[in-house]
Design a protein around this motif. Structure first.
Motif, PDB file in Angstrom:
ATOM      1  N   ASP A   1       2.143  -3.541 -11.253  1.00  0.00           N
ATOM      2  CA  ASP A   1       2.078  -2.098 -11.520  1.00  0.00           C
ATOM      3  C   ASP A   1       3.461  -1.574 -11.903  1.00  0.00           C
ATOM      4  O   ASP A   1       3.621  -0.847 -12.888  1.00  0.00           O
ATOM      5  CB  ASP A   1       1.604  -1.332 -10.282  1.00  0.00           C
ATOM      6  CG  ASP A   1       0.206  -1.699  -9.819  1.00  0.00           C
ATOM      7  OD1 ASP A   1      -0.713  -0.913 -10.066  1.00  0.00           O
ATOM      8  OD2 ASP A   1       0.040  -2.778  -9.206  1.00  0.00           O
TER       9      ASP A   1
ATOM     10  N   SER B   1       3.678   8.822  -7.567  1.00  0.00           N
ATOM     11  CA  SER B   1       3.460   8.306  -6.213  1.00  0.00           C
ATOM     12  C   SER B   1       4.773   8.155  -5.461  1.00  0.00           C
ATOM     13  O   SER B   1       4.816   8.268  -4.230  1.00  0.00           O
ATOM     14  CB  SER B   1       2.743   6.956  -6.267  1.00  0.00           C
ATOM     15  OG  SER B   1       1.461   7.087  -6.821  1.00  0.00           O
TER      16      SER B   1
ATOM     17  N   VAL C   1      -0.669  -1.388  -4.491  1.00  0.00           N
ATOM     18  CA  VAL C   1       0.300  -1.438  -5.579  1.00  0.00           C
ATOM     19  C   VAL C   1       0.959  -2.812  -5.547  1.00  0.00           C
ATOM     20  O   VAL C   1       1.113  -3.411  -4.482  1.00  0.00           O
ATOM     21  CB  VAL C   1       1.362  -0.314  -5.446  1.00  0.00           C
ATOM     22  CG1 VAL C   1       2.186  -0.468  -4.178  1.00  0.00           C
ATOM     23  CG2 VAL C   1       2.252  -0.257  -6.673  1.00  0.00           C
TER      24      VAL C   1
ATOM     25  N   HIS D   1       0.834  -1.197   0.000  1.00  0.00           N
ATOM     26  CA  HIS D   1       0.000   0.000   0.000  1.00  0.00           C
ATOM     27  C   HIS D   1       0.873   1.253   0.000  1.00  0.00           C
ATOM     28  O   HIS D   1       1.877   1.317   0.706  1.00  0.00           O
ATOM     29  CB  HIS D   1      -0.949   0.018   1.198  1.00  0.00           C
ATOM     30  CG  HIS D   1      -2.056  -0.980   1.076  1.00  0.00           C
ATOM     31  ND1 HIS D   1      -1.913  -2.295   1.455  1.00  0.00           N
ATOM     32  CD2 HIS D   1      -3.313  -0.868   0.557  1.00  0.00           C
ATOM     33  CE1 HIS D   1      -3.040  -2.953   1.204  1.00  0.00           C
ATOM     34  NE2 HIS D   1      -3.895  -2.116   0.660  1.00  0.00           N
ATOM     35  N   LYS D   2       0.471   2.199  -0.823  1.00  0.00           N
ATOM     36  CA  LYS D   2       1.189   3.461  -0.916  1.00  0.00           C
ATOM     37  C   LYS D   2       0.760   4.389   0.227  1.00  0.00           C
ATOM     38  O   LYS D   2      -0.084   4.030   1.055  1.00  0.00           O
ATOM     39  CB  LYS D   2       0.906   4.101  -2.283  1.00  0.00           C
ATOM     40  CG  LYS D   2       1.449   3.266  -3.439  1.00  0.00           C
ATOM     41  CD  LYS D   2       1.213   3.912  -4.790  1.00  0.00           C
ATOM     42  CE  LYS D   2      -0.153   3.664  -5.333  1.00  0.00           C
ATOM     43  NZ  LYS D   2      -0.307   4.055  -6.752  1.00  0.00           N
ATOM     44  N   ASP D   3       1.327   5.591   0.257  1.00  0.00           N
ATOM     45  CA  ASP D   3       1.031   6.527   1.337  1.00  0.00           C
ATOM     46  C   ASP D   3      -0.448   6.867   1.422  1.00  0.00           C
ATOM     47  O   ASP D   3      -0.975   7.134   2.504  1.00  0.00           O
ATOM     48  CB  ASP D   3       1.850   7.815   1.168  1.00  0.00           C
ATOM     49  CG  ASP D   3       3.337   7.580   1.416  1.00  0.00           C
ATOM     50  OD1 ASP D   3       3.679   6.545   2.025  1.00  0.00           O
ATOM     51  OD2 ASP D   3       4.143   8.433   0.999  1.00  0.00           O
ATOM     52  N   ASP D   4      -1.124   6.883   0.270  1.00  0.00           N
ATOM     53  CA  ASP D   4      -2.557   7.199   0.268  1.00  0.00           C
ATOM     54  C   ASP D   4      -3.412   5.957   0.499  1.00  0.00           C
ATOM     55  O   ASP D   4      -4.638   5.998   0.354  1.00  0.00           O
ATOM     56  CB  ASP D   4      -2.970   7.896  -1.025  1.00  0.00           C
ATOM     57  CG  ASP D   4      -2.793   6.999  -2.252  1.00  0.00           C
ATOM     58  OD1 ASP D   4      -2.322   5.844  -2.108  1.00  0.00           O
ATOM     59  OD2 ASP D   4      -3.126   7.456  -3.367  1.00  0.00           O
TER      60      ASP D   4
ATOM     61  N   GLU E   1      -5.449  15.709 -10.118  1.00  0.00           N
ATOM     62  CA  GLU E   1      -6.712  15.134  -9.649  1.00  0.00           C
ATOM     63  C   GLU E   1      -7.893  15.639 -10.472  1.00  0.00           C
ATOM     64  O   GLU E   1      -7.989  16.825 -10.791  1.00  0.00           O
ATOM     65  CB  GLU E   1      -6.936  15.459  -8.173  1.00  0.00           C
ATOM     66  CG  GLU E   1      -8.111  14.721  -7.561  1.00  0.00           C
ATOM     67  CD  GLU E   1      -8.122  14.781  -6.044  1.00  0.00           C
ATOM     68  OE1 GLU E   1      -9.135  14.370  -5.450  1.00  0.00           O
ATOM     69  OE2 GLU E   1      -7.115  15.224  -5.454  1.00  0.00           O
TER      70      GLU E   1
ATOM     71  N   GLU F   1       1.871   7.145 -13.134  1.00  0.00           N
ATOM     72  CA  GLU F   1       1.317   7.072 -11.777  1.00  0.00           C
ATOM     73  C   GLU F   1       2.338   6.695 -10.713  1.00  0.00           C
ATOM     74  O   GLU F   1       2.460   7.368  -9.687  1.00  0.00           O
ATOM     75  CB  GLU F   1       0.165   6.070 -11.733  1.00  0.00           C
ATOM     76  CG  GLU F   1      -0.413   5.928 -10.331  1.00  0.00           C
ATOM     77  CD  GLU F   1      -1.536   4.922 -10.226  1.00  0.00           C
ATOM     78  OE1 GLU F   1      -2.188   4.896  -9.173  1.00  0.00           O
ATOM     79  OE2 GLU F   1      -1.757   4.157 -11.179  1.00  0.00           O
ATOM     80  N   GLU F   2       3.064   5.618 -10.918  1.00  0.00           N
ATOM     81  CA  GLU F   2       3.948   5.145  -9.862  1.00  0.00           C
ATOM     82  C   GLU F   2       5.140   6.070  -9.652  1.00  0.00           C
ATOM     83  O   GLU F   2       5.627   6.228  -8.525  1.00  0.00           O
ATOM     84  CB  GLU F   2       4.413   3.713 -10.141  1.00  0.00           C
ATOM     85  CG  GLU F   2       3.277   2.708 -10.298  1.00  0.00           C
ATOM     86  CD  GLU F   2       2.242   2.775  -9.180  1.00  0.00           C
ATOM     87  OE1 GLU F   2       2.599   3.097  -8.028  1.00  0.00           O
ATOM     88  OE2 GLU F   2       1.056   2.522  -9.462  1.00  0.00           O
TER      89      GLU F   2
ATOM     90  N   SER G   1      -3.704   3.361  -1.277  1.00  0.00           N
ATOM     91  CA  SER G   1      -4.108   2.640  -2.487  1.00  0.00           C
ATOM     92  C   SER G   1      -3.134   1.490  -2.716  1.00  0.00           C
ATOM     93  O   SER G   1      -1.948   1.584  -2.376  1.00  0.00           O
ATOM     94  CB  SER G   1      -4.133   3.577  -3.692  1.00  0.00           C
ATOM     95  OG  SER G   1      -2.851   4.119  -3.936  1.00  0.00           O
TER      96      SER G   1
ATOM     97  N   ASP H   1      -1.194   5.177 -16.793  1.00  0.00           N
ATOM     98  CA  ASP H   1      -1.591   4.358 -15.651  1.00  0.00           C
ATOM     99  C   ASP H   1      -1.265   2.920 -16.030  1.00  0.00           C
ATOM    100  O   ASP H   1      -1.957   2.312 -16.850  1.00  0.00           O
ATOM    101  CB  ASP H   1      -3.082   4.497 -15.345  1.00  0.00           C
ATOM    102  CG  ASP H   1      -3.471   3.827 -14.034  1.00  0.00           C
ATOM    103  OD1 ASP H   1      -2.706   2.963 -13.559  1.00  0.00           O
ATOM    104  OD2 ASP H   1      -4.534   4.161 -13.481  1.00  0.00           O
TER     105      ASP H   1
END
Length: 254
Positions: free
Chosen positions: A44, A71, A40, A33-36, A244, A67-68, A38, A86
């Motif tokens: 990915d 991120s 991964v 999981h990433k900082d937000d 966003e 995206e990555e 979501s 993405d």
């Protein structure tokens, strides 16, 4: 490179990334999981490496926003022309063993989605489009046919909706008074593709999305004769702060 050559490049890289994603799935993988928060996976990261390397080698004059990388802390800014990537849209679906995940490679020009390729790895499909020129669907055998968004049939709307916002009260409020044939709740940019090929009619998006989620599929849908806009009718626009998107509405042919 011409728009057709750029689209062929995006389509080819989307196929290569799709193959890599399916290889990772077959071998097994962990979900991080990433900082937000979501999810991964290795799929990915591998898919993004394939796409970004291919784009930067073939089109060194066109920046890539992926995206990555973002991120991971890369500080990228919009330019008059850039790729939006993405590598695996629908990571939650992928991790859950579902088929509703895509690879999205879009080209933005002056804040507008110009062309894009969207691969659906589990279905061996690739959807492509150039705004003003047309949209196409390629199957696993390499057969390519033009696609076109449809007008709403007499039976009513076929509605595409997000699986992860299925209980959002905004959806029934939006559909109130409309003749609805069915509601299909799935993840990822597959929803755009079904509108583009004329098997669904509307996709209202109320939840959060990022620009790399929508650039490629928006280009495909618009190229197929559909529409993507904010709920007030204005364009989504690309190059926004933080990458966003606002809530938006996808529709078939007018």
């Amino acid at each position: 490179m011409t728009d057709a050559e750029l689209l062929a490049l995006a389509s080819r890289l989307a196929r290569h990334a799709s193959d890599a994603i399916l290889t990772v799935r077959a071998a097994g993988f962990a979900v991080e999981h990433k900082d937000d928060m979501s999810p991964v996976t290795a799929a990915d990261r591998l898919a993004e490496a394939i796409i970004v390397e291919g784009l930067r080698e073939a089109t060194p004059d066109i920046p890539v926003v992926a995206e990555e990388e973002v991120s991971g802390g890369a500080e990228l800014t919009a330019t008059p022309r850039y790729w939006l990537v993405d590598p695996l849209d629908g990571t939650r679906e992928f991790a859950a063993g579902r088929a509703e995940f895509t690879v999205n490679i879009g080209l933005v020009e002056k804040g507008v989605a110009k062309l894009g390729a969207v691969a659906i790895p589990a279905a061996s499909e690739v959807f492509t489009g150039i705004v003003g020129m047309g949209a196409w669907k390629e199957d696993g055998a390499g057969n390519i046919r033009p696609i076109q968004a449809r007008r709403v049939p007499e039976e009513g709307l076929v509605v595409m909706a997000s699986r992860h916002y299925k209980d959002d009260p905004k959806l029934p409020a939006f559909l109130k008074g409309k003749k609805v044939q069915s509601i299909i709740q799935i993840g990822s940019a597959v929803k755009f593709c079904r509108l583009a090929e004329g098997v669904a009619d509307v996709y209202p998006r109320f939840g959060r999305t990022m620009e790399w989620d929508t650039a490629a599929p928006e280009a495909v849908l618009v190229a197929a004769g559909g529409r993507v806009a904010r709920f007030d009718g204005s364009p989504i626009g690309y190059g926004k702060p933080g990458w966003e998107n606002p809530p938006f509405l996808c529709q078939g042919a007018a």
